[in-house]
Design a protein around this motif. Structure first.
Motif, mmCIF file in Angstrom:
data_model
loop_
_atom_site.group_PDB
_atom_site.id
_atom_site.type_symbol
_atom_site.label_atom_id
_atom_site.label_comp_id
_atom_site.label_asym_id
_atom_site.label_seq_id
_atom_site.Cartn_x
_atom_site.Cartn_y
_atom_site.Cartn_z
ATOM 1 N N ILE A 39 -2.682 81.463 -38.940
ATOM 2 C CA ILE A 39 -2.131 81.501 -40.301
ATOM 3 C C ILE A 39 -3.149 82.063 -41.277
ATOM 4 O O ILE A 39 -2.832 82.916 -42.115
ATOM 5 C CB ILE A 39 -1.685 80.090 -40.723
ATOM 6 C CG1 ILE A 39 -0.459 79.656 -39.910
ATOM 7 C CG2 ILE A 39 -1.370 80.039 -42.220
ATOM 8 C CD1 ILE A 39 -0.026 78.227 -40.153
ATOM 9 N N THR A 340 -0.370 74.024 -39.044
ATOM 10 C CA THR A 340 0.252 74.618 -40.231
ATOM 11 C C THR A 340 -0.310 73.993 -41.505
ATOM 12 O O THR A 340 -0.649 74.694 -42.463
ATOM 13 C CB THR A 340 1.775 74.436 -40.186
ATOM 14 O OG1 THR A 340 2.285 75.066 -39.004
ATOM 15 C CG2 THR A 340 2.432 75.049 -41.410
ATOM 16 N N VAL A 377 4.359 82.282 -42.086
ATOM 17 C CA VAL A 377 3.988 80.974 -41.524
ATOM 18 C C VAL A 377 5.075 80.478 -40.583
ATOM 19 O O VAL A 377 4.787 80.011 -39.463
ATOM 20 C CB VAL A 377 3.748 79.961 -42.665
ATOM 21 C CG1 VAL A 377 3.436 78.577 -42.085
ATOM 22 C CG2 VAL A 377 2.610 80.426 -43.560
ATOM 23 N N ASP A 381 4.783 79.754 -36.475
ATOM 24 C CA ASP A 381 5.131 78.458 -35.882
ATOM 25 C C ASP A 381 6.223 78.606 -34.827
ATOM 26 O O ASP A 381 6.122 78.045 -33.726
ATOM 27 C CB ASP A 381 5.603 77.501 -36.979
ATOM 28 C CG ASP A 381 4.479 77.074 -37.903
ATOM 29 O OD1 ASP A 381 3.309 77.346 -37.567
ATOM 30 O OD2 ASP A 381 4.766 76.488 -38.962
#
Length: 411
Positions: A39, A340, A377, A381
């Motif tokens: 990220i 995250t 993001v 994921d």
């Protein structure tokens, strides 16, 4: 009731200390760090590219409309053209175009404190925007435009100001060399302000002044200019809009040039940064998968007795395989969520504190820029979760080869 999922949840809720539990925690940490790094890497690469492009676009716009120039990188058009208010209005009316500025450019040699510096002087009119974009910072005052004559003022870059040991308010001599004239024309100009982009291609090569000054020096009549600086709402549409302007409104010798065509080396370099991001993503994904696969294999070995018992009770090998895949996905999901939060937290911290600094002379900026995009993001994921699910099928196949008798004897 989904029995494999139920058993996987009961196994995950078991708080009893074991070697496999320790390995599972390590796998969770590895997944967390991998997702966080992915990220941060994407946010930094995207932020870096956007910041560099903003610095280029805010000074020169996205498109230049000017007479055809065999060497567009020089910026200086071969011949002046009269300012056409109708053409400017037509260009501004094109969907996606936000602003249109006339400009003129002329080479100049600056002299002050016994030092001389050669650069290009960009002339702008009162409509030019001096503020409103963080990519370029102005200090001091903008040029004081005059209706009757021309402003004897100049805006230098901060690096040029420091190189010539000057400060705002000082005066210097500007020498304009024209091949058609025996002697250069000299004008005394006052430094009214400074700008800073951090990009040497701009800061060391350009200064700003009143366009009327360049018209007077060049003996241009009326409202002659070198071209139009066009800004668009979305830089990705600059090429299409430039072609649309050329096709609908321009006639030879007029042409259009995008910033990508003016500075191809910089934009090619920015394109290579995507490769760096892909490499980082691939390495982090492989590291996380190796850790997860190792943890799953150790977990299966530790649960061999349970596997033998379930097989003896008649559970199919496919159902038992699902138990361990579900368990691995729970660990992966936990690591992805934690990663995250960690990755987004680091990006937000950098965005507001700039705690990671850079050498501006090498990277064009004094700190690492980040730009968080929600779908980036979410895509990281989702891709990580799907990738882990597919790869975890391989070590879980080990369950099918475990013999019932040997498994029940395993302690």
């Amino acid at each position: 009731m989904n029995l494999p999922f139920f058993i996987a949840r009961r196994i995950a809720s078991n708080r009893k200390a074991s070697f496999s539990r320790f390995i599972t925690r390590l796998a969770t940490m590895a997944t967390t760090l991998s997702v966080a790094i992915m990220i941060v890497a994407v946010a930094v690469v995207f932020g870096f590219k956007e910041t560099i492009k903003d610095k280029m676009f805010v000074f020169w716009g996205h498109i230049q409309v000017a007479p055809y120039n065999p060497n567009p990188a020089s910026i200086i058009a071969p011949i002046p053209i009269p300012y056409d208010a109708a053409l400017a209005a037509q260009i501004k009316a094109v969907p996606g175009v936000t602003r249109v500025y006339p400009f003129a450019v002329k080479p100049v040699i600056l002299n002050a404190n016994g030092l001389m510096e050669g650069l290009k002087l960009k002339g702008v009119d009162p409509s030019y925007s001096w503020q409103g974009n963080e990519a370029i910072s102005f200090s001091g005052k903008p040029v004081n435009f005059s209706d009757s004559a021309y402003a004897q003022q100049i805006v230098l870059s901060q690096s040029t100001l420091e190189k010539m040991n000057l400060k705002t308010g000082d005066s210097l001599l500007a020498y304009f060399v024209d091949p058609e004239q025996e002697f250069p024309r000299v004008r005394k100009l006052q430094i009214c302000g400074t700008y800073h982009t951090g990009m040497e291609e701009i800061d060391r090569n350009f200064a700003l002044c009143d366009i009327q000054l360049l018209r007077r020096i060049s003996n241009w009549e009326g409202n002659a200019i070198n071209g139009y600086q066009v800004a668009v709402r979305d830089y990705t549409t600059a090429g299409r809009i430039a072609d649309d302007i050329y096709r609908r409104y321009l006639e030879p010798p007029m042409s259009r040039t995008t910033m990508q065509e003016l500075y191809p080396n910089i934009f090619n370099w920015l394109g290579l940064m995507n490769t760096n991001a892909y490499i980082i993503l691939a390495i982090m994904a492989v590291v996380a998968v190796i850790n997860m696969a190792t943890a799953l294999l150790i977990f299966i070995m530790e649960r061999t007795n349970m596997i033998g018992t379930l097989k003896a009770l008649g559970m199919a090998s496919g159902a038992m395989q699902k138990i361990f895949v579900y368990h691995a996905l729970q660990v992966a999901l936990q690591g992805i969520l934690l990663g995250t939060l960690l990755g987004v937290g680091i990006c937000l911290l950098q965005q507001y504190t700039h705690f990671i600094s850079l050498d501006e002379s090498s990277y064009y900026m004094s700190y690492a820029p980040v730009k968080l995009v929600s779908w980036h993001v979410l895509l990281i994921d989702l891709a990580a979760l799907i990738f882990f699910a597919l790869v975890m099928l391989l070590p879980s196949l080990m369950v099918r080869g475990i013999n019932i008798v040997k498994a029940l004897r395993f302690k």
